[in-house]
Design a protein around this motif. Sequence first.
Motif, mmCIF file in Angstrom:
data_model
loop_
_atom_site.group_PDB
_atom_site.id
_atom_site.type_symbol
_atom_site.label_atom_id
_atom_site.label_comp_id
_atom_site.label_asym_id
_atom_site.label_seq_id
_atom_site.Cartn_x
_atom_site.Cartn_y
_atom_site.Cartn_z
ATOM 1 N N ASN A 8 51.639 -7.814 13.700
ATOM 2 C CA ASN A 8 50.870 -7.620 12.480
ATOM 3 C C ASN A 8 49.365 -7.533 12.723
ATOM 4 O OD1 ASN A 8 53.227 -7.538 11.010
ATOM 5 N ND2 ASN A 8 53.246 -9.757 10.790
ATOM 6 N N ASP A 9 48.905 -7.794 13.970
ATOM 7 C CA ASP A 9 47.509 -7.476 14.276
ATOM 8 C C ASP A 9 47.410 -5.965 14.379
ATOM 9 O OD1 ASP A 9 46.674 -10.007 14.425
ATOM 10 O OD2 ASP A 9 46.467 -10.098 16.601
ATOM 11 N N GLU A 10 46.476 -5.364 13.686
ATOM 12 C CA GLU A 10 46.284 -3.928 13.823
ATOM 13 C C GLU A 10 45.663 -3.658 15.194
ATOM 14 O OE1 GLU A 10 45.636 -1.271 10.912
ATOM 15 O OE2 GLU A 10 47.309 -2.267 9.934
ATOM 16 N N LEU A 11 46.099 -2.584 15.835
ATOM 17 C CA LEU A 11 45.469 -2.194 17.090
ATOM 18 C C LEU A 11 44.155 -1.508 16.768
ATOM 19 C CD1 LEU A 11 48.450 -0.615 19.017
ATOM 20 C CD2 LEU A 11 47.283 -2.726 19.557
ATOM 21 N N ASP A 12 43.263 -1.440 17.759
ATOM 22 C CA ASP A 12 42.038 -0.675 17.579
ATOM 23 C C ASP A 12 42.423 0.810 17.579
ATOM 24 O OD1 ASP A 12 39.671 0.598 17.661
ATOM 25 O OD2 ASP A 12 38.844 -0.543 19.358
ATOM 26 N N HIS A 13 42.394 1.405 16.400
ATOM 27 C CA HIS A 13 42.898 2.762 16.274
ATOM 28 C C HIS A 13 42.070 3.783 17.057
ATOM 29 C CE1 HIS A 13 45.329 1.719 12.407
ATOM 30 N NE2 HIS A 13 45.791 1.159 13.481
ATOM 31 N N SER A 14 40.852 3.403 17.454
ATOM 32 C CA SER A 14 40.053 4.363 18.227
ATOM 33 C C SER A 14 40.647 4.567 19.629
ATOM 34 C CB SER A 14 38.595 3.910 18.317
ATOM 35 O OG SER A 14 38.532 2.697 19.021
ATOM 36 N N ASN A 15 41.573 3.688 20.052
ATOM 37 C CA ASN A 15 42.229 3.870 21.354
ATOM 38 C C ASN A 15 43.532 4.655 21.245
ATOM 39 O OD1 ASN A 15 40.244 2.355 22.631
ATOM 40 N ND2 ASN A 15 41.293 0.430 22.147
ATOM 41 N N LEU A 16 43.873 5.074 20.019
ATOM 42 C CA LEU A 16 45.109 5.841 19.813
ATOM 43 C C LEU A 16 44.805 7.337 19.846
ATOM 44 C CD1 LEU A 16 46.647 3.813 16.842
ATOM 45 C CD2 LEU A 16 47.448 3.823 19.221
ATOM 46 N N SER A 17 45.776 8.104 20.316
ATOM 47 C CA SER A 17 45.637 9.565 20.299
ATOM 48 C C SER A 17 47.021 10.194 20.244
ATOM 49 C CB SER A 17 44.876 10.053 21.535
ATOM 50 O OG SER A 17 45.569 9.649 22.696
ATOM 51 N N ILE A 18 47.028 11.490 19.978
ATOM 52 C CA ILE A 18 48.279 12.242 19.933
ATOM 53 C C ILE A 18 48.109 13.471 20.806
ATOM 54 C CG2 ILE A 18 49.655 13.726 18.413
ATOM 55 C CD1 ILE A 18 49.327 11.680 16.247
ATOM 56 N N ARG A 19 49.063 13.710 21.686
ATOM 57 C CA ARG A 19 48.970 14.879 22.580
ATOM 58 C C ARG A 19 50.375 15.322 22.974
ATOM 59 N NH1 ARG A 19 50.654 12.957 27.327
ATOM 60 N NH2 ARG A 19 50.012 10.898 28.058
ATOM 61 N N PRO A 20 50.515 16.559 23.516
ATOM 62 C CA PRO A 20 51.840 16.979 23.996
ATOM 63 C C PRO A 20 52.304 16.090 25.148
ATOM 64 C CG PRO A 20 50.378 18.874 23.784
ATOM 65 C CD PRO A 20 49.521 17.656 23.597
ATOM 66 N N LEU A 21 53.626 15.962 25.306
ATOM 67 C CA LEU A 21 54.161 15.162 26.407
ATOM 68 C C LEU A 21 53.915 15.876 27.734
ATOM 69 C CD1 LEU A 21 57.413 13.213 26.609
ATOM 70 C CD2 LEU A 21 57.086 15.039 28.276
ATOM 71 N N ASP A 22 53.525 15.107 28.740
ATOM 72 C CA ASP A 22 53.335 15.657 30.081
ATOM 73 C C ASP A 22 54.486 15.159 30.954
ATOM 74 O OD1 ASP A 22 52.631 16.335 32.626
ATOM 75 O OD2 ASP A 22 50.538 15.671 32.454
#
Length: 179
Positions: A8-22
């Motif tokens: 329930n602690d929110e993560l720091d969303h600035s460390n999240l990203s979305i990209r194609p799978l490599d």
Amino acid sequence: MATQHHQNDELDHSNLSIRPLDPATDVDDLMVWVSDDQVTQFCRWDTYTSRDQAIEYINKFVLTHPYYRVICLNNRAIGAISVTCNTGNDKCRGELGYVLASEYWGRGVATWAVKAVMFTIFEERPELERVEALVDVENKGSQRVLEKGGFIKEGVLRKYCIQKGKTRDMVMFSFLKLV
Ligand SMILES: CC(C)(COP(=O)(O)OP(=O)(O)OC[C@H]1O[C@@H](n2cnc3c(N)ncnc32)[C@H](O)[C@@H]1OP(=O)(O)O)[C@@H](O)C(=O)NCCC(=O)NCCS
């Protein structure tokens, strides 16, 4: 004192990203969620038991998919989100799906990912007028994610599909393009 992450602690969303799978770097990270029964409980696919199965899934499904993205924390894949588009007279509609490694549940990550995809999807796929999502009636967490992401609950589709050998009632959610 260093603080630890708790459920329930929110993560720091600035460390999240979305990209194609490599496929060169992400196979082991993907293994974490596809091999977890807790994660696949409400998914139509069965838990993967080997790395070879996961590689086959990546080659056959992920790399040929028009919109499959991994959700990353500090560029490491912790989940995935996809929009499966239709063709012909159904091309106005796409289906959203997402999955997250259980270690990261309850920290707003799926809600962040849904919002991020919905922010750009209608520009990226101009033929889409509607994105829909089908969720098991018992998958309350996922229903909440969709509500927080701006989706509207349209109704329950009874005896709609078979999951893990049981015929399930599914909730239909939708998000329409603004005109
Ligand atoms: C569903 C799933 C993606 C949610 O990811 P998540 O990052 O934990 O979701 P979020 O933290 O963004 O939001 C979860 C919300 O659901 C709520 N929630 C979680 N479990 C719940 C439950 N059993 N009952 C009611 N609400 C629940 C949380 O409280 C939170 O809402 P809040 O912010 O109002 O408190 C994740 O659990 C998952 O990957 N599950 C397995 C795969 C799956 O079911 N995919 C979806 C198929 S449709």
